[in-house]
Design a protein around this motif. Sequence first.
Motif, short mmCIF file in Angstrom:
data_model
loop_
_atom_site.label_atom_id
_atom_site.label_comp_id
_atom_site.label_asym_id
_atom_site.label_seq_id
_atom_site.Cartn_x
_atom_site.Cartn_y
_atom_site.Cartn_z
N VAL A 27 0.83 -1.20 0.00
CA VAL A 27 0.00 0.00 0.00
C VAL A 27 0.87 1.25 0.00
O VAL A 27 0.61 2.20 -0.74
CB VAL A 27 -0.97 -0.01 1.20
CG1 VAL A 27 -1.65 1.34 1.39
CG2 VAL A 27 -2.01 -1.11 1.03
N LEU A 45 0.94 4.05 -2.90
CA LEU A 45 0.66 5.46 -2.63
C LEU A 45 1.77 6.36 -3.15
O LEU A 45 1.51 7.46 -3.61
CB LEU A 45 0.46 5.69 -1.14
CG LEU A 45 -0.85 5.17 -0.56
CD1 LEU A 45 -0.85 5.30 0.96
CD2 LEU A 45 -2.04 5.92 -1.14
N ASP A 68 -0.01 -8.88 -5.70
CA ASP A 68 -1.08 -8.31 -4.88
C ASP A 68 -2.45 -8.67 -5.44
O ASP A 68 -3.36 -9.03 -4.70
CB ASP A 68 -0.95 -6.79 -4.80
CG ASP A 68 0.28 -6.35 -4.03
OD1 ASP A 68 0.85 -7.19 -3.29
OD2 ASP A 68 0.66 -5.18 -4.17
N PHE A 92 -6.23 -4.79 1.55
CA PHE A 92 -5.58 -3.65 0.90
C PHE A 92 -6.44 -2.39 1.06
O PHE A 92 -5.91 -1.30 1.28
CB PHE A 92 -5.34 -3.94 -0.58
CG PHE A 92 -4.27 -4.97 -0.80
CD1 PHE A 92 -2.94 -4.63 -0.77
CD2 PHE A 92 -4.61 -6.29 -1.04
CE1 PHE A 92 -1.96 -5.58 -0.97
CE2 PHE A 92 -3.64 -7.25 -1.24
CZ PHE A 92 -2.31 -6.89 -1.20
N ILE A 93 -7.74 -2.53 0.96
CA ILE A 93 -8.64 -1.38 1.09
C ILE A 93 -8.58 -0.81 2.50
O ILE A 93 -8.42 0.40 2.69
CB ILE A 93 -10.08 -1.77 0.70
CG1 ILE A 93 -10.14 -2.11 -0.79
CG2 ILE A 93 -11.06 -0.66 1.06
CD1 ILE A 93 -11.43 -2.76 -1.22
N THR A 105 -6.23 -1.23 4.80
CA THR A 105 -4.90 -0.70 5.06
C THR A 105 -4.72 0.64 4.37
O THR A 105 -4.15 1.57 4.96
CB THR A 105 -3.82 -1.70 4.59
OG1 THR A 105 -4.06 -2.96 5.22
CG2 THR A 105 -2.44 -1.21 4.94
N GLY A 106 -5.19 0.77 3.15
CA GLY A 106 -5.08 2.04 2.43
C GLY A 106 -5.85 3.16 3.11
O GLY A 106 -5.35 4.28 3.22
N THR A 114 -4.05 6.38 4.86
CA THR A 114 -4.46 7.70 4.39
C THR A 114 -4.95 8.56 5.55
O THR A 114 -4.61 9.75 5.63
CB THR A 114 -5.55 7.57 3.32
OG1 THR A 114 -5.05 6.77 2.24
CG2 THR A 114 -5.97 8.93 2.79
#
Length: 57
Positions: A8, A12, A24, A33-34, A36-37, A41
């Motif tokens: 991630v 970014l 991935d 992943f969502i 963690t992102g 953020t």
Amino acid sequence: MWSVVKSVLSALLGVQNDLNRQQDFSSGKPAAFIVTGVVITLIFVLILVGIAVIASR
């Protein structure tokens, strides 16, 4: 979990290579992943807000 965070952060920054990106997408866990992102953020935004508050004093 570390590999998800690393992926991630690389995504970014825009420095992730094609092999890691393919790994991935083949892992089959998009929720990790969502989440963690979103968390990374939010942390980034909170750091920026903190810096802005300190700078405005």
